[in-house]
Design a protein around this motif. Structure first.
Motif, PDB file in Angstrom:
ATOM      1  N   LYS A   9     -31.434  57.082 -78.395  1.00 61.58           N
ATOM      2  CA  LYS A   9     -30.309  57.474 -77.541  1.00 61.58           C
ATOM      3  C   LYS A   9     -29.582  56.224 -77.080  1.00 61.58           C
ATOM      4  O   LYS A   9     -30.137  55.148 -77.002  1.00 61.58           O
ATOM      5  N   ALA A  10     -28.311  56.446 -76.719  1.00 66.44           N
ATOM      6  CA  ALA A  10     -27.521  55.323 -76.207  1.00 66.44           C
ATOM      7  C   ALA A  10     -28.113  54.857 -74.884  1.00 66.44           C
ATOM      8  O   ALA A  10     -28.605  55.662 -74.100  1.00 66.44           O
ATOM      9  N   TYR A  11     -28.062  53.570 -74.643  1.00 62.93           N
ATOM     10  CA  TYR A  11     -28.661  53.010 -73.434  1.00 62.93           C
ATOM     11  C   TYR A  11     -27.883  53.402 -72.182  1.00 62.93           C
ATOM     12  O   TYR A  11     -26.681  53.240 -72.102  1.00 62.93           O
ATOM     13  N   GLU A  17     -34.003  51.108 -63.106  1.00 63.19           N
ATOM     14  CA  GLU A  17     -33.483  49.854 -63.654  1.00 63.19           C
ATOM     15  C   GLU A  17     -32.410  49.247 -62.756  1.00 63.19           C
ATOM     16  O   GLU A  17     -32.282  48.040 -62.666  1.00 63.19           O
ATOM     17  N   LYS A  20     -34.170  47.414 -60.200  1.00 65.30           N
ATOM     18  CA  LYS A  20     -34.667  46.142 -60.746  1.00 65.30           C
ATOM     19  C   LYS A  20     -33.553  45.105 -60.782  1.00 65.30           C
ATOM     20  O   LYS A  20     -33.771  43.928 -60.579  1.00 65.30           O
ATOM     21  N   HIS A  23     -33.129  42.571 -58.191  1.00 62.78           N
ATOM     22  CA  HIS A  23     -34.021  41.415 -58.224  1.00 62.78           C
ATOM     23  C   HIS A  23     -33.300  40.177 -58.766  1.00 62.78           C
ATOM     24  O   HIS A  23     -33.725  39.055 -58.528  1.00 62.78           O
ATOM     25  N   ASP A  24     -32.215  40.386 -59.487  1.00 63.62           N
ATOM     26  CA  ASP A  24     -31.458  39.281 -60.053  1.00 63.62           C
ATOM     27  C   ASP A  24     -30.840  38.375 -58.980  1.00 63.62           C
ATOM     28  O   ASP A  24     -30.491  37.244 -59.248  1.00 63.62           O
TER      29      ASP A  24
END
Lengths: 161, 252
Positions: A9-11, A17, A20, A23-24
Motif C-alpha cells: 500500500k502507499a505510505y 509515526e 515519533k 522526537h526529531d
C-alpha cells in the motif's frame, strides 16, 4: 475492478509515526555514561544526560537532566536544568531550575524560574531592571525644587530693576 | 531512455503481479526501458558506466533498501539521474525520499522532481544508507572540536538516508529520521551482558559533518552491507553528489 489487490500500500503516516516525528526536535543527545570534552556547539536542541567539559553553546533549547554534569560555561537560547552545572550560565530567554538543579557560577538570563530545592552559588544578573535607590530620588527632587526657587528669585530681582 | 536495475529477489513469484502492474504503468507513462537483473556479484558501477556511454538518461533502482545501498555505494560517482521504485519489505529509505512503496512509485518517477542528495564518505568509499560499527572500544572526534569517550565498548551507527531505530524501555521503538545536509551519529554504549545478547544504554545522538573514529585494535566497519576491518576511519559528508527523483512528501 478485477485486479488483484496489491500487497504494497502507499505510505501513509499514522498517529504513532507522527508522534515519533516529534522526537526529531531533539538534535543532539549526550547519553548517560558518555563523556564529551571540548567545544560542544549545536544549532539545534541539546539534551545532556552524561558529562560535558569544555564549553556548551546552542541558540535553542538546552536540557540538563537529573544526574548530568556540565563543567563548562553554558550559552543557550532557553534552558531547563535538573542536573549540575559548574560554570557561568548565560541564557538569552528563559532559564528554569528544577528541584534537583545545582548551579555553581554566575547566571545571566531574561526570565528565571527556580523551584524550591534548587541550589545556586553565584551572581544573578537579569536584564530590564529600571529601579533606582529612594535616596537618589529625594536628592533629585531637592535639586529640582532648588532650581525653581533660584529661578523665582532671579525673576523677582529682574522685576525690581 | 531509462534503464531499470531489478534486484534478484524480485524473481520470487509473490512479486510477479506487482512487477507486471508496475511495468504496465511505466509503459502508460512512456518511460518504460531496458531491464537489467542484478546478481549477487554484479558490478553495478560497470553496468551504469556502460549504459551512460550508450546515452541513457536515467538509472532506476527497483528493489528495497539493500538494493538501493548496493547500487549507489558503488555508482555514486556516476553522473546520471537516479530513480527508485521500492518494492517488498525493508523500505525505509523510500519513506525518507517520499516515494510510496509499490505501483504508485511510478507516478513519482514520471513527475521527475529532481533533488541532489548528500552521500556519506569514508576511507575512499561512499555509503548511502548507513554505516555500522558493532560494539568495540573506539574513540570519536567530531568536527575537530570535541571528543567523545565511554567507559566500555560502544556501538556506532552513522545514518545518511536510512532512519535509525532502537528499542527503548518497555520495548518502545524510537525512530529518528536523518536530515539532509548532515550525517547523524548514534552511539550506544554497552551497559552489560544479558543471557543472550548485550544490553545497551540509551543512545547519544550527534549531527556532524566530519568524524574521526580510531582504535588501537582493528574494528569491523559495515557500510551498505559491505564489511571491512579498519583501525582509523574518517567519515565525511559528500554534498550534492547524487541526482535523484524524489516525491513531494520527502522528509528533507
Amino acid at each position: 475492478m478485477f485486479q488483484k489487490p496489491s500487497s504494497e500500500k502507499a505510505y501513509q503516516p499514522n498517529q504513532e509515526e507522527r508522534q515519533k516525528a516529534t522526537h526529531d526536535d531533539v538534535e543532539t543527545v549526550v547519553g548517560p555514561s558518555v563523556k564529551v570534552e571540548g567545544d560542544f556547539a549545536s544549532e539545534g536542541n541539546i539534551v545532556v544526560k552524561g558529562i560535558v567539559s569544555g564549553s556548551v553553546k546552542t541558540s535553542k533549547m538546552l536540557t540538563v537532566e537529573d544526574g548530568a554534569k556540565i563543567f563548562a560555561n553554558v550559552n543557550a537560547g532557553n534552558a531547563v536544568v535538573s542536573g549540575g552545572i559548574k560554570g557561568n550560565v548565560k541564557v538569552a530567554e528563559r532559564l528554569e531550575l528544577t528541584e534537583t538543579a545545582q548551579v555553581q557560577g554566575d547566571v545571566n538570563c531574561s526570565i528565571l524560574s527556580v523551584a524550591p530545592g534548587a541550589l545556586i552559588h553565584g551572581k544573578i544578573v537579569m536584564k530590564g531592571v529600571s529601579l533606582k535607590d529612594e535616596g537618589s530620588d529625594k536628592q533629585d527632587k531637592k535639586r529640582i525644587s532648588l532650581g525653581r526657587t533660584r529661578s523665582k528669585a532671579v525673576g523677582e530681582e529682574k522685576a525690581a530693576e | 531512455m531509462y534503464v531499470y536495475l531489478y534486484d534478484n529477489f524480485l524473481r520470487q513469484k509473490k512479486y510477479d503481479s506487482t512487477v507486471k502492474s508496475m511495468e504496465t504503468r511505466l509503459t502508460d507513462f512512456g518511460i518504460a526501458g531496458k531491464i537489467i537483473r542484478l546478481q549477487n556479484f554484479t558490478d553495478s558501477k560497470a553496468i551504469i558506466e556502460d549504459e551512460i556511454k550508450k546515452g541513457v538518461s536515467g538509472i532506476i533502482i527497483v528493489g528495497n533498501d539493500a538494493t538501493f545501498g548496493h547500487v549507489l555505494s558503488r555508482a555514486a560517482t556516476c553522473d546520471v539521474l537516479f530513480g527508485f521504485l521500492p518494492l517488498g519489505s525493508d523500505n525505509q529509505i523510500a519513506e525518507v525520499l517520499g516515494i510510496p512503496v509499490g505501483v504508485d512509485a511510478c507516478d513519482v518517477l514520471s513527475k521527475r522532481r529532481k533533488v541532489k542528495l548528500d552521500v556519506g564518505w569514508f576511507n575512499n568509499r561512499y555509503f548511502v544508507s548507513k554505516l555500522h560499527i558493532p560494539p568495540s572500544k573506539i574513540t570519536i572526534e567530531y568536527d575537530e572540536k570535541f571528543k567523545v569517550s565511554t567507559k566500555d565498548k560502544v556501538e556506532l551507527v552513522v545514518c545518511n538516508l536510512q532512519p535509525f531505530e532502537w528499542k527503548g524501555k518497555g520495548s518502545k521503538i524510537h525512530v529518528i529520521h536523518p536530515q539532509d545536509g548532515k550525517l547523524e551519529a548514534f552511539l550506544r554504549p554497552v551497559s552489560g551482558r544479558g543471557i543472550f545478547k548485550e544490553k545497551y544504554e540509551d543512545p547519544s545522538i550527534f549531527p556532524f559533518q566530519e568524524m574521526l573514529v580510531s582504535s588501537r585494535k582493528p574494528f569491523v566497519v559495515e557500510a551498505d552491507g559491505k564489511q571491512s576491518k579498519e583501525t582509523k576511519i574518517k567519515i565525511k559528508l559528500a554534498r550534492k553528489r547524487i541526482q535523484m527523483v524524489v516525491g513531494r512528501e520527502r522528509k528533507f
